[in-house]
Design a protein around this motif. Structure first.
Motif, PDB file in Angstrom:
ATOM      1  N   ASP A 185     -10.003   3.196  13.532  1.00  0.00           N
ATOM      2  CA  ASP A 185     -10.399   1.813  13.263  1.00  0.00           C
ATOM      3  C   ASP A 185     -11.832   1.561  13.715  1.00  0.00           C
ATOM      4  OD1 ASP A 185      -8.026   0.500  12.227  1.00  0.00           O
ATOM      5  OD2 ASP A 185      -7.143   1.077  14.129  1.00  0.00           O
ATOM      6  N   GLY A 189       4.796  -1.445   6.043  1.00  0.00           N
ATOM      7  CA  GLY A 189       5.191  -1.907   4.719  1.00  0.00           C
ATOM      8  C   GLY A 189       4.794  -0.981   3.586  1.00  0.00           C
ATOM      9  N   SER A 190       4.214   0.189   3.900  1.00  0.00           N
ATOM     10  CA  SER A 190       3.770   1.082   2.843  1.00  0.00           C
ATOM     11  C   SER A 190       4.961   1.629   2.079  1.00  0.00           C
ATOM     12  CB  SER A 190       2.974   2.241   3.429  1.00  0.00           C
ATOM     13  OG  SER A 190       1.923   1.744   4.196  1.00  0.00           O
ATOM     14  N   VAL A 191       4.768   1.837   0.757  1.00  0.00           N
ATOM     15  CA  VAL A 191       5.930   2.184  -0.052  1.00  0.00           C
ATOM     16  C   VAL A 191       6.009   3.662  -0.371  1.00  0.00           C
ATOM     17  CG1 VAL A 191       6.218  -0.068  -1.066  1.00  0.00           C
ATOM     18  CG2 VAL A 191       4.606   1.502  -2.079  1.00  0.00           C
ATOM     19  N   ILE A 192       4.925   4.395  -0.253  1.00  0.00           N
ATOM     20  CA  ILE A 192       4.958   5.772  -0.739  1.00  0.00           C
ATOM     21  C   ILE A 192       3.906   6.559   0.035  1.00  0.00           C
ATOM     22  CG2 ILE A 192       3.293   5.376  -2.579  1.00  0.00           C
ATOM     23  CD1 ILE A 192       4.939   7.095  -4.382  1.00  0.00           C
ATOM     24  N   ASP A 193       4.169   7.824   0.324  1.00  0.00           N
ATOM     25  CA  ASP A 193       3.181   8.632   1.045  1.00  0.00           C
ATOM     26  C   ASP A 193       3.276  10.077   0.600  1.00  0.00           C
ATOM     27  OD1 ASP A 193       1.424   9.791   2.709  1.00  0.00           O
ATOM     28  OD2 ASP A 193       2.482   9.368   4.568  1.00  0.00           O
ATOM     29  N   LEU A 237       0.409   5.147   8.450  1.00  0.00           N
ATOM     30  CA  LEU A 237       0.326   4.079   7.467  1.00  0.00           C
ATOM     31  C   LEU A 237       1.036   2.846   8.027  1.00  0.00           C
ATOM     32  CD1 LEU A 237       1.152   6.016   4.220  1.00  0.00           C
ATOM     33  CD2 LEU A 237      -0.977   4.944   4.762  1.00  0.00           C
ATOM     34  N   TRP A 238       0.689   1.708   7.465  1.00  0.00           N
ATOM     35  CA  TRP A 238       1.339   0.445   7.842  1.00  0.00           C
ATOM     36  C   TRP A 238       2.828   0.522   7.530  1.00  0.00           C
ATOM     37  CZ3 TRP A 238       1.901  -4.121   4.220  1.00  0.00           C
ATOM     38  CH2 TRP A 238       2.258  -5.273   4.904  1.00  0.00           C
ATOM     39  N   MET A 269      -8.509   4.229  -3.179  1.00  0.00           N
ATOM     40  CA  MET A 269      -9.471   4.921  -2.332  1.00  0.00           C
ATOM     41  C   MET A 269      -9.029   6.379  -2.167  1.00  0.00           C
ATOM     42  SD  MET A 269     -10.429   4.147   1.576  1.00  0.00           S
ATOM     43  CE  MET A 269      -8.856   4.749   2.156  1.00  0.00           C
ATOM     44  N   PRO A 319       0.801  -1.220   0.000  1.00  0.00           N
ATOM     45  CA  PRO A 319       0.000   0.000   0.000  1.00  0.00           C
ATOM     46  C   PRO A 319       0.836   1.274   0.000  1.00  0.00           C
ATOM     47  CG  PRO A 319       0.089  -0.899   2.198  1.00  0.00           C
ATOM     48  CD  PRO A 319       0.855  -1.835   1.332  1.00  0.00           C
ATOM     49  N   PRO A 337      -3.880  -4.807   7.916  1.00  0.00           N
ATOM     50  CA  PRO A 337      -3.064  -4.227   8.975  1.00  0.00           C
ATOM     51  C   PRO A 337      -3.374  -2.795   9.416  1.00  0.00           C
ATOM     52  CG  PRO A 337      -1.832  -4.299   6.952  1.00  0.00           C
ATOM     53  CD  PRO A 337      -3.096  -5.017   6.687  1.00  0.00           C
ATOM     54  N   ASP A 338      -3.772  -1.859   8.539  1.00  0.00           N
ATOM     55  CA  ASP A 338      -3.959  -0.502   9.060  1.00  0.00           C
ATOM     56  C   ASP A 338      -5.298   0.087   8.627  1.00  0.00           C
ATOM     57  OD1 ASP A 338      -3.639   0.211   6.509  1.00  0.00           O
ATOM     58  OD2 ASP A 338      -2.060   1.661   6.801  1.00  0.00           O
ATOM     59  N   VAL A 339      -5.596   1.278   9.141  1.00  0.00           N
ATOM     60  CA  VAL A 339      -6.919   1.872   8.942  1.00  0.00           C
ATOM     61  C   VAL A 339      -7.291   1.952   7.471  1.00  0.00           C
ATOM     62  CG1 VAL A 339      -8.353   3.841   9.478  1.00  0.00           C
ATOM     63  CG2 VAL A 339      -6.435   3.310  10.913  1.00  0.00           C
ATOM     64  N   TYR A 340      -6.345   2.387   6.638  1.00  0.00           N
ATOM     65  CA  TYR A 340      -6.682   2.658   5.238  1.00  0.00           C
ATOM     66  C   TYR A 340      -6.978   1.372   4.491  1.00  0.00           C
ATOM     67  CZ  TYR A 340      -4.589   6.804   7.001  1.00  0.00           C
ATOM     68  OH  TYR A 340      -4.308   7.869   7.799  1.00  0.00           O
ATOM     69  N   ASN A 341      -6.191   0.313   4.748  1.00  0.00           N
ATOM     70  CA  ASN A 341      -6.477  -0.951   4.084  1.00  0.00           C
ATOM     71  C   ASN A 341      -7.797  -1.534   4.550  1.00  0.00           C
ATOM     72  OD1 ASN A 341      -4.094  -1.123   2.542  1.00  0.00           O
ATOM     73  ND2 ASN A 341      -2.986  -1.568   4.415  1.00  0.00           N
ATOM     74  N   ILE A 368       0.199   5.994  -0.500  1.00  0.00           N
ATOM     75  CA  ILE A 368      -0.666   7.095  -0.914  1.00  0.00           C
ATOM     76  C   ILE A 368       0.004   7.806  -2.072  1.00  0.00           C
ATOM     77  CG2 ILE A 368      -1.698   9.269  -0.234  1.00  0.00           C
ATOM     78  CD1 ILE A 368      -2.098   8.235   2.477  1.00  0.00           C
ATOM     79  N   TYR A 415      -6.305  10.562   8.620  1.00  0.00           N
ATOM     80  CA  TYR A 415      -4.977  11.071   8.278  1.00  0.00           C
ATOM     81  C   TYR A 415      -4.664  12.336   9.052  1.00  0.00           C
ATOM     82  CZ  TYR A 415      -0.754  11.136   5.727  1.00  0.00           C
ATOM     83  OH  TYR A 415       0.569  11.052   5.445  1.00  0.00           O
TER      84      TYR A 415
END
Lengths: 161, 138, 88
Positions: free
Chosen positions: C31, B101-105, B98-99, A120, A91, B28-32, A93, B92
């Protein structure tokens, strides 16, 4: 013109919700429709006469099945990710830019993005949309924009602008 | 016949609902969680309502139930993504991370200049105010 | 009534139980907000089932009202989350 359309829309909604042709109920509904459409005029869309254009309805009729197919695909995608024992998610953003300008079109773009595979909408700032993507592909903003927005932008522009 | 189709549609909708809630528990996190929950439960509930519409049209001949089921499906289809968007934005701004393992923000970069967790060697110092909801249960 | 509807109702209750698990366990306030929102949508679907099951049309009105009220409640919660860092 605008207020008449808004009153008609609200009154039709009232008739469908109450499902009654009793004169008292219809009278109260008509009064409420006039009251609501007058007092809350700023909430209704600015150009409701656009809804009378049959071409927009034609494009909306093309848009809806397309959207539905993408929606079902997104559900199967989520099902795959949830049922897989390793949770294959990546995931992040990303930021994309849209060419749509009217508020209505941007709202529907954000809603469509939320319901289609893996993406999303998190925030909208002017023409920029911040998208949470469950499985990020590509590296730069142009590629993200091409992958996420292009499927909808053309159709939505014909429907709403 | 029509009742059979309605039952199949309701059954598939139920399956999507269950998978969405499973995603709500597993991811794992809120967004997922928000992604899985919103997509699956919106389509699942709309399919249940469409099944109700078919029941109302053919099997039981009840026009009020049919029309209101369609209306309810349209409402859910319109309001549910907006609610998800509002929660994501609120989460946010309230500082939900973010979790790992997230790759970009990009939003974090634009809001307060932090880099995403995967690129970061050590936790970057964020403004103190955004740490409210980041303590997890041990 | 029909065994199929009992099966679907059971499945929806299972899904609602998973939402409740997330409400109870969810480490952070967002959550829990997500789970509450989804629970509201699920319950609107449940009202549709009740409308088929009992043959009473007013359950559909309950479903519509429930989904709209749940939407407004979620928006209020989200606004609360968003504003929280400015208040304290």
């Amino acid at each position: 013109m605008k207020s008449v359309l808004c009153i008609l829309f609200t009154f039709g909604l009232w008739l469908l919700l109450t499902w009654s042709l009793d004169p008292k109920v219809v009278g109260v509904g008509l009064m409420m429709a006039i009251l609501v459409a007058t007092l809350l005029a700023h909430i209704y869309p600015d150009n409701p006469h656009k809804a009378l254009d049959p071409r927009r309805w034609f494009w909306a009729c093309i848009y809806f099945p397309y959207f539905l197919v993408l929606c079902i695909k997104s559900n199967l995608d989520v099902a795959y990710r949830v049922l897989h024992p390793d949770l294959p998610i990546r995931p992040g953003i990303v930021k994309i830019r849209t060419r749509l300008t009217s508020e209505m079109a941007k709202t529907f773009l954000a809603n469509s993005i939320t319901l289609t595979p893996g993406t999303m909408t998190v925030d909208i700032v002017g023409q920029d949309l911040y998208i949470h993507w469950i499985n990020v592909h590509g590296v730069d903003a142009e590629e993200h924009t091409r992958r996420i927005v292009r499927p909808f932008e053309g159709l939505l522009r014909r429907v709403f602008e | 016949m029509s009742e059979t189709i309605a039952q199949w549609i309701i059954g598939v909708g139920l399956m999507f609902d269950l998978l969405g809630c499973l995603g709500l528990v597993r991811l794992p996190d809120v967004y997922n969680r928000l992604q899985a929950g919103t997509k699956c439960v919106t389509l699942g509930t709309c399919m249940i309502m469409f099944g109700t519409f078919l029941y109302g049209v053919a099997a039981l001949d009840r026009p009020q139930m049919a029309v209101q089921a369609l209306l309810c499906a349209v409402f859910v289809l319109l309001t549910s993504p907006v609610a998800a968007h509002a929660i994501a934005r609120g989460a946010y701004r309230a500082g939900a991370r973010l979790w790992e393992g997230s790759v970009i923000d990009r939003l974090g970069e634009d809001l307060h200049g932090v880099r995403p967790p995967a690129e970061r060697a050590e936790p970057a110092d964020q403004p103190a105010a955004v740490h409210h909801f980041t303590e997890s249960e041990s | 009534m029909s065994p199929f509807l009992v099966f679907v109702a059971g499945g929806l209750l299972l899904a609602a139980a998973m939402c409740l698990l997330r409400i109870g366990r969810g480490p952070t306030a967002p959550d829990r907000t997500v789970a509450i929102d989804i629970l509201g949508t699920l319950m609107a679907g449940f009202c549709c089932l009740l409308a088929i099951w009992t043959g009473q049309d007013f359950y559909m009105s309950i479903a519509i009202a429930w989904s709209l009220v749940s939407f407004i409640g979620t928006i209020a919660l989200a606004k609360y989350l968003e504003g929280r860092q400015y208040d304290e």
